[in-house]
Design an enzyme around this catalytic site. Structure first.
Site, PDB file in Angstrom:
ATOM      1  N   SER A  11       0.846  -1.194   0.000  1.00 17.09           N
ATOM      2  CA  SER A  11       0.000   0.000   0.000  1.00 17.09           C
ATOM      3  C   SER A  11       0.881   1.244   0.000  1.00 17.09           C
ATOM      4  CB  SER A  11      -0.909   0.013   1.226  1.00 17.09           C
ATOM      5  OG  SER A  11      -1.478   1.294   1.331  1.00 17.09           O
ATOM      6  N   HIS A  36      -1.163  -0.944  -4.339  1.00 16.56           N
ATOM      7  CA  HIS A  36      -2.451  -0.577  -3.773  1.00 16.56           C
ATOM      8  C   HIS A  36      -2.463   0.924  -3.485  1.00 16.56           C
ATOM      9  CE1 HIS A  36      -6.133  -1.561  -1.490  1.00 16.56           C
ATOM     10  NE2 HIS A  36      -5.710  -0.701  -0.576  1.00 16.56           N
ATOM     11  N   ASP A  38      -4.529   3.981  -1.957  1.00  9.14           N
ATOM     12  CA  ASP A  38      -5.624   4.302  -1.042  1.00  9.14           C
ATOM     13  C   ASP A  38      -6.086   5.740  -1.227  1.00  9.14           C
ATOM     14  OD1 ASP A  38      -6.055   1.923   0.539  1.00  9.14           O
ATOM     15  OD2 ASP A  38      -4.035   2.235   1.336  1.00  9.14           O
ATOM     16  N   MET A  40      -8.673   8.593  -0.180  1.00  7.09           N
ATOM     17  CA  MET A  40      -9.588   8.960   0.921  1.00  7.09           C
ATOM     18  C   MET A  40     -10.062  10.397   0.755  1.00  7.09           C
ATOM     19  SD  MET A  40      -7.558   7.309   4.131  1.00  7.09           S
ATOM     20  CE  MET A  40      -6.674   5.737   3.982  1.00  7.09           C
ATOM     21  N   HIS A  69      -8.122   1.737  -4.441  1.00 10.24           N
ATOM     22  CA  HIS A  69      -9.124   1.526  -3.389  1.00 10.24           C
ATOM     23  C   HIS A  69      -9.758   2.878  -3.074  1.00 10.24           C
ATOM     24  CE1 HIS A  69      -9.751   0.259   1.127  1.00 10.24           C
ATOM     25  NE2 HIS A  69     -10.887   0.425   0.488  1.00 10.24           N
ATOM     26  N   MET A  71     -11.954   5.052  -1.081  1.00  5.88           N
ATOM     27  CA  MET A  71     -12.690   5.249   0.179  1.00  5.88           C
ATOM     28  C   MET A  71     -13.329   6.627   0.107  1.00  5.88           C
ATOM     29  SD  MET A  71      -9.796   3.560   2.588  1.00  5.88           S
ATOM     30  CE  MET A  71      -8.583   3.693   1.281  1.00  5.88           C
ATOM     31  N   MET A 140     -12.086  -5.424   4.435  1.00  6.52           N
ATOM     32  CA  MET A 140     -11.333  -4.567   5.355  1.00  6.52           C
ATOM     33  C   MET A 140     -11.169  -5.295   6.690  1.00  6.52           C
ATOM     34  SD  MET A 140     -10.499  -1.999   3.618  1.00  6.52           S
ATOM     35  CE  MET A 140      -9.550  -1.288   4.970  1.00  6.52           C
ATOM     36  N   GLY A 145      -9.143   4.243   6.870  1.00  4.40           N
ATOM     37  CA  GLY A 145      -8.791   5.632   7.175  1.00  4.40           C
ATOM     38  C   GLY A 145      -7.310   5.823   7.437  1.00  4.40           C
ATOM     39  N   PHE A 146      -6.668   4.786   7.957  1.00  3.83           N
ATOM     40  CA  PHE A 146      -5.269   4.941   8.344  1.00  3.83           C
ATOM     41  C   PHE A 146      -4.500   3.636   8.158  1.00  3.83           C
ATOM     42  CE2 PHE A 146      -7.990   7.702  10.793  1.00  3.83           C
ATOM     43  CZ  PHE A 146      -7.400   8.952  10.586  1.00  3.83           C
ATOM     44  N   GLY A 147      -3.213   3.777   7.868  1.00  2.00           N
ATOM     45  CA  GLY A 147      -2.329   2.622   7.885  1.00  2.00           C
ATOM     46  C   GLY A 147      -1.879   2.347   9.308  1.00  2.00           C
ATOM     47  N   GLY A 148      -1.253   1.208   9.504  1.00  2.00           N
ATOM     48  CA  GLY A 148      -0.633   0.909  10.793  1.00  2.00           C
ATOM     49  C   GLY A 148      -1.570   0.514  11.909  1.00  2.00           C
ATOM     50  N   ASP A 178      -7.357  -6.336   3.523  1.00  2.00           N
ATOM     51  CA  ASP A 178      -6.697  -5.032   3.666  1.00  2.00           C
ATOM     52  C   ASP A 178      -6.758  -4.532   5.105  1.00  2.00           C
ATOM     53  OD1 ASP A 178      -5.532  -2.602   3.116  1.00  2.00           O
ATOM     54  OD2 ASP A 178      -7.263  -1.776   2.039  1.00  2.00           O
ATOM     55  N   GLY A 179      -5.574  -4.383   5.698  1.00  2.00           N
ATOM     56  CA  GLY A 179      -5.478  -3.760   7.014  1.00  2.00           C
ATOM     57  C   GLY A 179      -4.859  -4.666   8.066  1.00  2.00           C
ATOM     58  N   GLY A 180      -3.734  -4.242   8.602  1.00  2.00           N
ATOM     59  CA  GLY A 180      -3.109  -5.003   9.680  1.00  2.00           C
ATOM     60  C   GLY A 180      -2.522  -6.342   9.271  1.00  2.00           C
ATOM     61  N   GLY A 200       0.788  -2.392   3.961  1.00  2.00           N
ATOM     62  CA  GLY A 200       1.403  -1.074   4.008  1.00  2.00           C
ATOM     63  C   GLY A 200       2.591  -1.099   4.936  1.00  2.00           C
TER      64      GLY A 200
HETATM   65  C1  DX5 Z   1      -6.678   1.620   5.305  1.00  2.00           C
HETATM   66  C2  DX5 Z   1      -6.149   1.354   3.924  1.00  2.00           C
HETATM   67  C3  DX5 Z   1      -5.146   0.258   3.896  1.00  2.00           C
HETATM   68  C4  DX5 Z   1      -3.863   0.585   4.619  1.00  2.00           C
HETATM   69  C5  DX5 Z   1      -3.161  -0.664   5.034  1.00  2.00           C
HETATM   70  O1  DX5 Z   1      -7.706   2.528   5.250  1.00  2.00           O
HETATM   71  O2  DX5 Z   1      -7.205   0.981   3.057  1.00  2.00           O
HETATM   72  O3  DX5 Z   1      -4.853  -0.125   2.560  1.00  2.00           O
HETATM   73  O4  DX5 Z   1      -2.999   1.363   3.827  1.00  2.00           O
HETATM   74  O5  DX5 Z   1      -2.102  -0.325   5.855  1.00  2.00           O
HETATM   75  P1  DX5 Z   1      -1.486  -1.365   6.898  1.00  2.00           P
HETATM   76  O6  DX5 Z   1      -0.993  -2.544   6.091  1.00  2.00           O
HETATM   77  O7  DX5 Z   1      -0.386  -0.587   7.540  1.00  2.00           O
HETATM   78  O8  DX5 Z   1      -2.587  -1.763   7.850  1.00  2.00           O
HETATM   79 ZN    ZN Z   2      -6.684   0.056   1.133  1.00  2.00          ZN
END
Ligand code: DX5
Ligand code: ZN
Length: 219
Positions: A11, A36, A38, A40, A69, A71, A140, A145-148, A178-180, A200
């Site tokens: 990502s 990927h 993202d 937003m 993606h 959002m 999801m 909304g956020f990475g990490g 997607d996510g974590g 990500g």
């Molecule tokens: C979250 C994004 C994800 C995010 C994943 O809203 O859609 O794609 O970038 O990041 P990680 O892998 O750090 O959870």
């Molecule tokens: Zn995403």
């Protein structure tokens, strides 16, 4: 799809935005399958990222599949722009589309693959009627909304349910998560039915991104 190695999609959200070109090269050299992106809007999700201009710059700098993606609320307004920018796959949120079937047909009519994403609180059953039309579902496993963020464990059962649904209704549909996603949970997600894992933090912040990518792909 049993027997295939899992696809990895780094990502861009976690990339170095002062040097996107080197982040893209890092992903390519590490054997990434998709990039990927993202997007937003500060309305559907509590964050703002980038638009078609950045996606176009990324697409021009890479030979990888550009997996966008969205959002954003009412994504139909911008779908053509993101496809013209070079997106090969466009994923919209079920929760953001009042006329999801129309949106999916629209994406396909413009020559891109069409995906639907659902939030952690949305059951996979909402996809039942649209499933035969989809190229991909993006589950999801964090609130978007956020990475990490930390992986939400109940997502594993959702992957498995969706895997059962697609076997009956659309076996060629891809399941992406997607996510974590981490090196530690990737194998469990693949075993549950995930074909593609978005990463990500686990990719771009790894000490050795290429090694992380191999682990996540299960090779
Ligand atoms: C979250 C994004 C994800 C995010 C994943 O809203 O859609 O794609 O970038 O990041 P990680 O892998 O750090 O959870
Ligand atoms: Zn995403």
């Amino acid at each position: 799809m049993p027997g295939k190695s899992t696809l990895i999609a780094p990502s861009i959200l976690s990339a170095d935005f002062t040097n996107l070109k080197s982040s893209i090269e890092l992903a390519e050299k590490a054997g990434a399958d998709w990039l990927h992106c993202d997007v937003m809007d500060g309305a559907f999700v509590p964050n703002i990222t980038f638009g078609p201009l950045i996606v176009e710059a990324i697409a021009k700098s890479s030979s990888l599949v550009i997996d966008t993606h969205l959002m954003i609320k009412d994504p139909d307004r911008f779908i053509e722009d993101f496809i013209k920018a070079g997106s090969h796959q466009i994923t919209v949120h079920q929760e953001a589309c009042p006329h999801l079937h129309r949106t999916i047909q629209y994406i396909k009519s413009l020559g891109a693959k069409a995906g639907v994403s659902i939030n952690p609180a949305t059951p996979v059953s909402v996809l039942e009627s649209i499933l035969p039309d989809l190229d991909l579902v993006l589950l999801m496993s964090v609130n978007p909304g956020f990475g990490g963020q930390k992986f939400i464990p109940s997502s594993v059962a959702k992957i498995a349910s969706l895997d059962t649904m697609r076997m009956e209704m659309n076996p060629r549909m891809v399941i992406a998560v997607d996510g974590g996603v981490t090196e530690e949970n990737a194998a469990e997600l693949s075993a549950a039915g995930a074909d593609a894992l978005i990463a990500g933090t686990a990719f771009f912040k790894a000490a050795d991104p290429a090694a992380a990518a191999r682990k996540i792909k299960g090779i």
